[in-house]
Design a protein around this motif. Structure first.
Motif, PDB file in Angstrom:
ATOM      1  N   GLY A 126      75.009  11.363  17.222  1.00  0.00           N
ATOM      2  CA  GLY A 126      75.116  11.564  15.780  1.00  0.00           C
ATOM      3  C   GLY A 126      73.896  11.114  14.993  1.00  0.00           C
ATOM      4  N   THR A 127      72.765  10.900  15.674  1.00  0.00           N
ATOM      5  CA  THR A 127      71.540  10.501  14.978  1.00  0.00           C
ATOM      6  C   THR A 127      71.031  11.668  14.136  1.00  0.00           C
ATOM      7  N   ASP A 128      70.709  11.370  12.880  1.00  0.00           N
ATOM      8  CA  ASP A 128      70.086  12.377  12.017  1.00  0.00           C
ATOM      9  C   ASP A 128      68.574  12.399  12.219  1.00  0.00           C
ATOM     10  N   LEU A 129      67.968  11.206  12.369  1.00  0.00           N
ATOM     11  CA  LEU A 129      66.517  11.113  12.427  1.00  0.00           C
ATOM     12  C   LEU A 129      66.095   9.967  13.342  1.00  0.00           C
ATOM     13  N   ILE A 130      65.093  10.238  14.173  1.00  0.00           N
ATOM     14  CA  ILE A 130      64.455   9.206  14.985  1.00  0.00           C
ATOM     15  C   ILE A 130      63.228   8.725  14.204  1.00  0.00           C
ATOM     16  N   VAL A 131      63.091   7.421  14.063  1.00  0.00           N
ATOM     17  CA  VAL A 131      61.914   6.841  13.423  1.00  0.00           C
ATOM     18  C   VAL A 131      61.226   5.958  14.450  1.00  0.00           C
ATOM     19  N   THR A 132      59.918   6.162  14.644  1.00  0.00           N
ATOM     20  CA  THR A 132      59.173   5.293  15.553  1.00  0.00           C
ATOM     21  C   THR A 132      58.299   4.342  14.741  1.00  0.00           C
ATOM     22  N   ALA A 133      58.205   3.110  15.221  1.00  0.00           N
ATOM     23  CA  ALA A 133      57.418   2.084  14.543  1.00  0.00           C
ATOM     24  C   ALA A 133      56.756   1.205  15.593  1.00  0.00           C
ATOM     25  N   HIS A 134      55.487   1.451  15.833  1.00  0.00           N
ATOM     26  CA  HIS A 134      54.704   0.747  16.845  1.00  0.00           C
ATOM     27  C   HIS A 134      55.306   0.962  18.232  1.00  0.00           C
ATOM     28  N   SER A 135      55.545   2.232  18.529  1.00  0.00           N
ATOM     29  CA  SER A 135      56.014   2.610  19.865  1.00  0.00           C
ATOM     30  C   SER A 135      54.907   3.407  20.529  1.00  0.00           C
ATOM     31  N   HIS A 136      54.613   3.079  21.791  1.00  0.00           N
ATOM     32  CA  HIS A 136      53.600   3.836  22.520  1.00  0.00           C
ATOM     33  C   HIS A 136      54.243   4.813  23.502  1.00  0.00           C
ATOM     34  N   ASP A 139      63.616   8.492   1.821  1.00  0.00           N
ATOM     35  CA  ASP A 139      64.271   8.810   0.547  1.00  0.00           C
ATOM     36  C   ASP A 139      64.294  10.317   0.299  1.00  0.00           C
ATOM     37  N   TYR A 140      63.198  10.993   0.639  1.00  0.00           N
ATOM     38  CA  TYR A 140      63.134  12.451   0.489  1.00  0.00           C
ATOM     39  C   TYR A 140      64.188  13.120   1.385  1.00  0.00           C
ATOM     40  N   ALA A 141      64.264  12.674   2.627  1.00  0.00           N
ATOM     41  CA  ALA A 141      65.224  13.261   3.575  1.00  0.00           C
ATOM     42  C   ALA A 141      66.659  13.059   3.099  1.00  0.00           C
ATOM     43  N   LYS A 142      66.946  11.874   2.562  1.00  0.00           N
ATOM     44  CA  LYS A 142      68.301  11.620   2.051  1.00  0.00           C
ATOM     45  C   LYS A 142      68.635  12.540   0.876  1.00  0.00           C
ATOM     46  N   ALA A 143      67.665  12.756  -0.010  1.00  0.00           N
ATOM     47  CA  ALA A 143      67.897  13.559  -1.214  1.00  0.00           C
ATOM     48  C   ALA A 143      67.933  15.062  -0.927  1.00  0.00           C
ATOM     49  N   HIS A 144      67.085  15.522   0.008  1.00  0.00           N
ATOM     50  CA  HIS A 144      66.913  16.964   0.228  1.00  0.00           C
ATOM     51  C   HIS A 144      67.499  17.473   1.542  1.00  0.00           C
ATOM     52  N   HIS A 145      67.983  16.575   2.391  1.00  0.00           N
ATOM     53  CA  HIS A 145      68.519  16.949   3.714  1.00  0.00           C
ATOM     54  C   HIS A 145      67.510  17.774   4.506  1.00  0.00           C
ATOM     55  N   MET A 186      72.692   8.843   6.202  1.00  0.00           N
ATOM     56  CA  MET A 186      71.579   9.101   7.112  1.00  0.00           C
ATOM     57  C   MET A 186      71.653   8.116   8.266  1.00  0.00           C
ATOM     58  N   ARG A 187      71.843   8.643   9.472  1.00  0.00           N
ATOM     59  CA  ARG A 187      71.953   7.818  10.680  1.00  0.00           C
ATOM     60  C   ARG A 187      70.623   7.863  11.430  1.00  0.00           C
ATOM     61  N   ILE A 188      70.067   6.679  11.677  1.00  0.00           N
ATOM     62  CA  ILE A 188      68.728   6.584  12.260  1.00  0.00           C
ATOM     63  C   ILE A 188      68.743   5.816  13.570  1.00  0.00           C
ATOM     64  N   THR A 189      68.031   6.345  14.566  1.00  0.00           N
ATOM     65  CA  THR A 189      67.692   5.591  15.771  1.00  0.00           C
ATOM     66  C   THR A 189      66.236   5.173  15.602  1.00  0.00           C
ATOM     67  N   ALA A 214      68.488  14.686  17.757  1.00  0.00           N
ATOM     68  CA  ALA A 214      68.569  14.220  16.369  1.00  0.00           C
ATOM     69  C   ALA A 214      68.485  15.431  15.437  1.00  0.00           C
ATOM     70  N   ARG A 215      69.322  15.439  14.411  1.00  0.00           N
ATOM     71  CA  ARG A 215      69.417  16.599  13.516  1.00  0.00           C
ATOM     72  C   ARG A 215      68.069  17.003  12.918  1.00  0.00           C
ATOM     73  N   PHE A 216      67.271  16.025  12.481  1.00  0.00           N
ATOM     74  CA  PHE A 216      65.973  16.320  11.865  1.00  0.00           C
ATOM     75  C   PHE A 216      64.796  16.018  12.790  1.00  0.00           C
ATOM     76  N   GLY A 217      65.069  15.753  14.069  1.00  0.00           N
ATOM     77  CA  GLY A 217      63.988  15.404  14.990  1.00  0.00           C
ATOM     78  C   GLY A 217      63.526  13.978  14.754  1.00  0.00           C
ATOM     79  N   GLY A 218      62.198  13.780  14.743  1.00  0.00           N
ATOM     80  CA  GLY A 218      61.694  12.422  14.598  1.00  0.00           C
ATOM     81  C   GLY A 218      60.418  12.373  13.793  1.00  0.00           C
TER      82      GLY A 218
END
Length: 196
Positions: free
Chosen positions: A66-76, A170-176, A1-4, A87-91
């Motif tokens: 090649g990002t699979d998923l974008i994760v935001t953490a305290h981004s405005h 973890d769910y995304a890794k297991a279930h794609h 799982m590749r994450i930005t 990203a393959r799964f969006g964000g």
């Protein structure tokens, strides 16, 4: 799982550390400010850091190839449709309320202002409308009497965000795939900035 990872401040750093513990490949960190502590933590970990051209918007060119998923953490910043499509799964992002309640930048403050006895956190799919995407995970907590917004965030909502983001990863890794339940618009409320 590749994450930005797109984020800032302490919550961005704790999310970076949590993601590393969940065995994903953080391929890039995107920040609005080159001096932010998340940028420093990412550089120290040998992760590429990109500074947004526009602090209010993340565009596709700022998402690692090649990002699979974008994760935001305290981004405005809004994550543009072109960036989500890159990203393959969006964000996904974490919002410190029981969405659709308290959509907006001051969710924790509005939880206190409204006297809500119960608060919570939501991991949701990033979408065109702010805080309106489908729910991937959600959990509630009690609000203590007399608690401030900062106290509620530090005691319950920030740790809950780390837990929920980890579960969704973890769910995304297991279930794609990502879990997704639409928000019920009839219960939506706004949480705009409060005057100082």
């Amino acid at each position: 799982m590749r994450i930005t990872l797109v984020g800032s401040r302490h919550f961005g750093v704790t999310t970076l550390n949590m993601l590393r513990q969940h065995g994903v490949d953080i391929v890039r960190v995107v920040v609005a400010d080159a001096e932010d502590r998340l940028a420093a933590a990412a550089k120290a970990a040998g992760i590429e850091v990109i500074v947004q051209a526009d602090p209010r918007l993340v565009v596709a060119s700022e998402i690692a190839a090649g990002t699979d998923l974008i994760v935001t953490a305290h981004s405005h910043a809004r994550i543009g449709e072109d960036a989500l499509a890159a990203a393959r799964f969006g964000g996904i992002g974490y919002h410190p309320s029981l969405l659709p309640r308290h959509r907006g930048i001051a969710a924790v403050e509005w939880t206190i202002k409204e006297g809500d006895p119960i608060a919570g956190g939501t991991v949701y799919h990033l979408a065109d409308r702010m805080d309106a995407g489908a729910i991937a995970a959600q959990e509630w907590c009690f609000v203590k009497k007399g608690e401030t917004a900062r106290e509620l965030w530090e005691r319950a909502l920030a740790p809950l965000g780390q837990k929920l983001l980890g579960e969704v990863i973890d769910y995304a890794k297991a279930h794609h795939a990502l879990p997704a339940k639409p928000q019920d618009e009839q219960f939506a409320t706004n949480a705009p900035n409060l005057p100082k």
